[in-house]
Design a protein around this motif. Sequence first.
Motif, PDB file in Angstrom:
ATOM      1  N   ALA A   9      73.922   8.316-150.786  1.00  0.00           N
ATOM      2  CA  ALA A   9      72.748   8.768-150.025  1.00  0.00           C
ATOM      3  C   ALA A   9      71.710   9.389-150.956  1.00  0.00           C
ATOM      4  O   ALA A   9      70.510   9.153-150.811  1.00  0.00           O
ATOM      5  CB  ALA A   9      73.166   9.778-148.953  1.00  0.00           C
ATOM      6  N   PHE A  10      72.182  10.165-151.924  1.00  0.00           N
ATOM      7  CA  PHE A  10      71.258  10.770-152.887  1.00  0.00           C
ATOM      8  C   PHE A  10      70.557   9.683-153.702  1.00  0.00           C
ATOM      9  O   PHE A  10      69.339   9.746-153.942  1.00  0.00           O
ATOM     10  CB  PHE A  10      72.010  11.719-153.817  1.00  0.00           C
ATOM     11  N   ALA A  11      71.323   8.669-154.122  1.00  0.00           N
ATOM     12  CA  ALA A  11      70.733   7.565-154.881  1.00  0.00           C
ATOM     13  C   ALA A  11      69.729   6.795-154.034  1.00  0.00           C
ATOM     14  O   ALA A  11      68.664   6.385-154.522  1.00  0.00           O
ATOM     15  CB  ALA A  11      71.828   6.633-155.388  1.00  0.00           C
ATOM     16  N   ALA A  12      70.048   6.600-152.754  1.00  0.00           N
ATOM     17  CA  ALA A  12      69.122   5.894-151.855  1.00  0.00           C
ATOM     18  C   ALA A  12      67.821   6.670-151.705  1.00  0.00           C
ATOM     19  O   ALA A  12      66.737   6.076-151.664  1.00  0.00           O
ATOM     20  CB  ALA A  12      69.780   5.682-150.490  1.00  0.00           C
ATOM     21  N   LEU A  13      67.916   7.988-151.632  1.00  0.00           N
ATOM     22  CA  LEU A  13      66.708   8.817-151.540  1.00  0.00           C
ATOM     23  C   LEU A  13      65.840   8.647-152.780  1.00  0.00           C
ATOM     24  O   LEU A  13      64.604   8.622-152.690  1.00  0.00           O
ATOM     25  CB  LEU A  13      67.088  10.287-151.346  1.00  0.00           C
ATOM     26  N   LEU A  14      66.470   8.536-153.941  1.00  0.00           N
ATOM     27  CA  LEU A  14      65.711   8.313-155.175  1.00  0.00           C
ATOM     28  C   LEU A  14      64.984   6.964-155.123  1.00  0.00           C
ATOM     29  O   LEU A  14      63.822   6.855-155.542  1.00  0.00           O
ATOM     30  CB  LEU A  14      66.638   8.364-156.389  1.00  0.00           C
ATOM     31  N   LEU A  15      65.666   5.940-154.617  1.00  0.00           N
ATOM     32  CA  LEU A  15      65.040   4.619-154.512  1.00  0.00           C
ATOM     33  C   LEU A  15      63.872   4.635-153.524  1.00  0.00           C
ATOM     34  O   LEU A  15      62.884   3.918-153.705  1.00  0.00           O
ATOM     35  CB  LEU A  15      66.071   3.576-154.076  1.00  0.00           C
ATOM     36  N   LEU A  16      63.987   5.442-152.497  1.00  0.00           N
ATOM     37  CA  LEU A  16      62.947   5.500-151.470  1.00  0.00           C
ATOM     38  C   LEU A  16      61.661   6.154-151.962  1.00  0.00           C
ATOM     39  O   LEU A  16      60.636   6.074-151.282  1.00  0.00           O
ATOM     40  CB  LEU A  16      63.467   6.247-150.238  1.00  0.00           C
ATOM     41  N   ILE A  17      61.722   6.786-153.122  1.00  0.00           N
ATOM     42  CA  ILE A  17      60.517   7.421-153.664  1.00  0.00           C
ATOM     43  C   ILE A  17      59.397   6.392-153.822  1.00  0.00           C
ATOM     44  O   ILE A  17      58.227   6.674-153.541  1.00  0.00           O
ATOM     45  CB  ILE A  17      60.815   8.105-155.014  1.00  0.00           C
ATOM     46  N   ALA A  22      54.114   5.071-151.971  1.00  0.00           N
ATOM     47  CA  ALA A  22      53.075   4.074-151.679  1.00  0.00           C
ATOM     48  C   ALA A  22      52.524   4.257-150.276  1.00  0.00           C
ATOM     49  O   ALA A  22      51.311   4.150-150.046  1.00  0.00           O
ATOM     50  CB  ALA A  22      53.636   2.665-151.859  1.00  0.00           C
ATOM     51  N   MET A  23      53.386   4.578-149.327  1.00  0.00           N
ATOM     52  CA  MET A  23      52.962   4.742-147.944  1.00  0.00           C
ATOM     53  C   MET A  23      52.135   6.015-147.757  1.00  0.00           C
ATOM     54  O   MET A  23      51.057   5.996-147.150  1.00  0.00           O
ATOM     55  CB  MET A  23      54.191   4.776-147.031  1.00  0.00           C
ATOM     56  N   LEU A  24      52.614   7.136-148.304  1.00  0.00           N
ATOM     57  CA  LEU A  24      51.943   8.414-148.099  1.00  0.00           C
ATOM     58  C   LEU A  24      50.644   8.537-148.897  1.00  0.00           C
ATOM     59  O   LEU A  24      49.726   9.260-148.500  1.00  0.00           O
ATOM     60  CB  LEU A  24      52.880   9.568-148.472  1.00  0.00           C
ATOM     61  N   SER A 200      57.653  -4.367-157.847  1.00  0.00           N
ATOM     62  CA  SER A 200      57.115  -5.720-158.036  1.00  0.00           C
ATOM     63  C   SER A 200      56.833  -6.393-156.697  1.00  0.00           C
ATOM     64  O   SER A 200      55.860  -7.137-156.549  1.00  0.00           O
ATOM     65  CB  SER A 200      58.091  -6.573-158.855  1.00  0.00           C
ATOM     66  N   ARG A 201      57.663  -6.129-155.694  1.00  0.00           N
ATOM     67  CA  ARG A 201      57.450  -6.756-154.387  1.00  0.00           C
ATOM     68  C   ARG A 201      56.172  -6.256-153.721  1.00  0.00           C
ATOM     69  O   ARG A 201      55.501  -6.988-152.999  1.00  0.00           O
ATOM     70  CB  ARG A 201      58.651  -6.498-153.464  1.00  0.00           C
ATOM     71  N   LEU A 202      55.837  -4.993-153.981  1.00  0.00           N
ATOM     72  CA  LEU A 202      54.586  -4.445-153.464  1.00  0.00           C
ATOM     73  C   LEU A 202      53.391  -5.012-154.216  1.00  0.00           C
ATOM     74  O   LEU A 202      52.408  -5.460-153.612  1.00  0.00           O
ATOM     75  CB  LEU A 202      54.592  -2.916-153.583  1.00  0.00           C
ATOM     76  N   TRP A 208      55.372  -4.937-147.578  1.00  0.00           N
ATOM     77  CA  TRP A 208      54.790  -3.649-147.244  1.00  0.00           C
ATOM     78  C   TRP A 208      55.824  -2.565-147.574  1.00  0.00           C
ATOM     79  O   TRP A 208      57.029  -2.855-147.643  1.00  0.00           O
ATOM     80  CB  TRP A 208      54.458  -3.587-145.754  1.00  0.00           C
ATOM     81  N   PRO A 209      55.401  -1.317-147.744  1.00  0.00           N
ATOM     82  CA  PRO A 209      56.366  -0.241-148.018  1.00  0.00           C
ATOM     83  C   PRO A 209      57.478  -0.142-146.991  1.00  0.00           C
ATOM     84  O   PRO A 209      58.631   0.126-147.328  1.00  0.00           O
ATOM     85  CB  PRO A 209      55.480   1.017-148.022  1.00  0.00           C
ATOM     86  N   ARG A 210      57.155  -0.380-145.707  1.00  0.00           N
ATOM     87  CA  ARG A 210      58.181  -0.267-144.661  1.00  0.00           C
ATOM     88  C   ARG A 210      59.301  -1.287-144.862  1.00  0.00           C
ATOM     89  O   ARG A 210      60.455  -1.031-144.493  1.00  0.00           O
ATOM     90  CB  ARG A 210      57.546  -0.449-143.280  1.00  0.00           C
TER      91      ARG A 210
END
Length: 252
Positions: A9-17, A22-24, A200-202, A208-210
């Motif tokens: 979960a901690f690693a996933a939060l890092l990836l979500l940065i 980009a969204m915020l 790269s996908r963005l 999109w970020p979502r």
Amino acid sequence: MLTIAKRTAFAALLLLIVPVFAMLSGWVWRPDQDALWLKMMYWITETVTQPWGIITHVALVGWFLWCLRFRLKAALALFTLLAIAILAGQGAKSVIKEQVRAPRPYVAWLEKTHNVPVEQFYNLKRKVRSQLVARQLQDETRIPSWLRAHWQNDTGFAFPSGHTMFAASWALLAVGLLWPRRRIISISLLMLWACAVMSSRLLLGMHWPRDLIAATLISWLLVTLACWLAQRFCGPLAPPCKEQTEIDKRAR
């Protein structure tokens, strides 16, 4: 399982940065970006695109097996679990894409600049969509030829991101399986690679970020389960202590 879930979960939060920032920040994709930077992003995204994605998958499976050094039976079980985790993610992605039917950023851009209605575009067969993209962009000097070819080869829906799911799954598997072995360099490299794939996908106008957020969360759920199963059926993930190793040697 709780320890594994917290770690992944901690690693996933890092990836979500990446997508959350980009969204915020209000970042908006534009086709007229630096060509050299875009080309670098293209080669990063190609590590996941077929057929290179298969090579990446095989190489990573081999590296994980070497790092964990399980015996043959446990190694085969681990190999199966890794394959199931990745394939399950890709299968879930395909089902969700067909249900949500969200357009890619470049398709939305085509609607605004080239009068190609999104709904009409996605009602066409994939081969016809590809031909339409090529026809609409043949005189578009802002779009490099390699990016046009990339768009032509990937005319599917956007939500969620399959590339992100593949890369995030491997990065989270590294955190879940390799952290007990203290493979810090491998984990760091895979986390950075996953972040680069997501970026790269963005930047290539594919997501999109979502899309990235959803893919990361789905990957986290599947990987957490896979890591728990690996620990349960393939043996302990941490290396044996020195005392136990000496006992085993004397027993032989």
